[in-house]
Design a protein around this motif. Sequence first.
Motif, PDB file in Angstrom:
ATOM      1  N   ARG A 191     -10.822   2.300   9.089  1.00 42.52           N
ATOM      2  CA  ARG A 191      -9.634   1.492   8.389  1.00 42.52           C
ATOM      3  C   ARG A 191     -10.277   0.021   8.580  1.00 42.52           C
ATOM      4  O   ARG A 191     -10.121  -0.890   7.597  1.00 42.52           O
ATOM      5  CB  ARG A 191      -8.708   1.750   9.187  1.00 42.52           C
ATOM      6  CG  ARG A 191      -7.355   0.925   8.637  1.00 42.52           C
ATOM      7  CD  ARG A 191      -6.785   1.537   7.244  1.00 42.52           C
ATOM      8  NE  ARG A 191      -6.340   2.888   7.789  1.00 42.52           N
ATOM      9  CZ  ARG A 191      -5.939   3.743   6.590  1.00 42.52           C
ATOM     10  NH1 ARG A 191      -6.332   3.469   5.343  1.00 42.52           N
ATOM     11  NH2 ARG A 191      -5.338   4.925   6.899  1.00 42.52           N
TER      12      ARG A 191
ATOM     13  N   ALA B 247      -9.125   5.030  10.947  1.00 41.35           N
ATOM     14  CA  ALA B 247      -7.589   5.339  10.567  1.00 41.35           C
ATOM     15  C   ALA B 247      -6.864   6.071  11.613  1.00 41.35           C
ATOM     16  O   ALA B 247      -7.301   7.271  12.326  1.00 41.35           O
ATOM     17  CB  ALA B 247      -7.546   6.060   9.308  1.00 41.35           C
TER      18      ALA B 247
ATOM     19  N   ASN C  89     -10.375  -0.889   5.040  1.00 43.67           N
ATOM     20  CA  ASN C  89     -10.673   0.262   4.147  1.00 43.67           C
ATOM     21  C   ASN C  89     -11.869  -0.139   3.037  1.00 43.67           C
ATOM     22  O   ASN C  89     -11.910   0.598   1.640  1.00 43.67           O
ATOM     23  CB  ASN C  89      -9.248   0.224   3.063  1.00 43.67           C
ATOM     24  CG  ASN C  89      -7.964   0.590   3.601  1.00 43.67           C
ATOM     25  OD1 ASN C  89      -8.286   1.205   4.892  1.00 43.67           O
ATOM     26  ND2 ASN C  89      -7.045   0.225   3.385  1.00 43.67           N
TER      27      ASN C  89
ATOM     28  N   GLU D 223      -0.283   0.067   6.736  1.00 42.55           N
ATOM     29  CA  GLU D 223      -1.173   1.034   7.421  1.00 42.55           C
ATOM     30  C   GLU D 223      -1.928   0.446   8.630  1.00 42.55           C
ATOM     31  O   GLU D 223      -2.476   1.224   9.395  1.00 42.55           O
ATOM     32  CB  GLU D 223      -2.240   0.952   6.160  1.00 42.55           C
ATOM     33  CG  GLU D 223      -1.774   1.829   5.117  1.00 42.55           C
ATOM     34  CD  GLU D 223      -2.943   2.116   4.117  1.00 42.55           C
ATOM     35  OE1 GLU D 223      -4.161   1.432   4.206  1.00 42.55           O
ATOM     36  OE2 GLU D 223      -3.074   2.984   3.167  1.00 42.55           O
TER      37      GLU D 223
ATOM     38  N   THR E 137      -2.811   2.331  11.821  1.00 44.88           N
ATOM     39  CA  THR E 137      -4.210   1.914  12.624  1.00 44.88           C
ATOM     40  C   THR E 137      -3.395   0.709  13.424  1.00 44.88           C
ATOM     41  O   THR E 137      -2.788   0.019  12.701  1.00 44.88           O
ATOM     42  CB  THR E 137      -5.480   1.599  11.895  1.00 44.88           C
ATOM     43  OG1 THR E 137      -5.625   2.735  11.075  1.00 44.88           O
ATOM     44  CG2 THR E 137      -6.503   1.264  12.761  1.00 44.88           C
TER      45      THR E 137
END
Length: 258
Positions: free
Chosen positions: A7, A32, A67, A164, A197
């Motif tokens: 991540r 992640a 990402n 995220e 994360t």
Amino acid sequence: MTSTTPRIRIRDLHKSFGSRTVLDGITFDVPAGMSLVIIGGSGSGKSVLLRCILGLITPDSGSIEINGEDIVAASEQRREKLRGEIGMLFQNAALFDSLPVWENVTFGLLAQKRIKRADARQKAASVLAQVGLDESVCDLYPSELSGGMQKRVGLARAIAAQPEILFFDEPTTGLDPIMGAIIDGLIVDCVKTLGSTAIAITHDMASAQRIGDQAAMLYKGRMVWQGAATSLMNSGNPLVDQFTHGRREGPISMELRK
């Protein structure tokens, strides 16, 4: 992003301010769903590292991928969008004194026009419930809240957009041990619920072990140790052992005496 892409991926990150080197070749990955805790003394580079990942500071060299996308090379518009996808709990909650709690919690969502103002208070109430606060808190102002309640509101704001990635800057600073443990428990629950994360920086070793899957120590701008958070107190690294046990004698204090 593939299933094997971290991540967050940092490679050979450098940052200096004048003649002072703050980050000196930092490299690490955060997969992640993992929580990484970063420890280190004042001036070790922890906050600068977070600000670089957030895109608030531009590193002198190196790469920061989120990402699989290098945000250092991205446009300011793209970096701004990525920042909107990251939740942040600041050291002192950093709430807006002039806004009621519900506006604090939904501030980012309103600013990004991801929610209508008419729906914002109810959204805030639902998020506050996730951190153990009643809907009646919505209409209070930060000055009317205890330190622990302010931290909870700050956490609610951080998770409101279901990000995220979550960052935590000294999440237990200023709290008593019991409230610190409560906040840590809420952080763990929120991270797991969202599947986020997380990166946290802290001086609190009990907190570090509660919220971290992995841990790392920064010293003089370098990452001198990485390992399981459960190994923090018996890492076998002299720098880490001195720091985590708060010992006056050791390699860090010897250098301070020069």
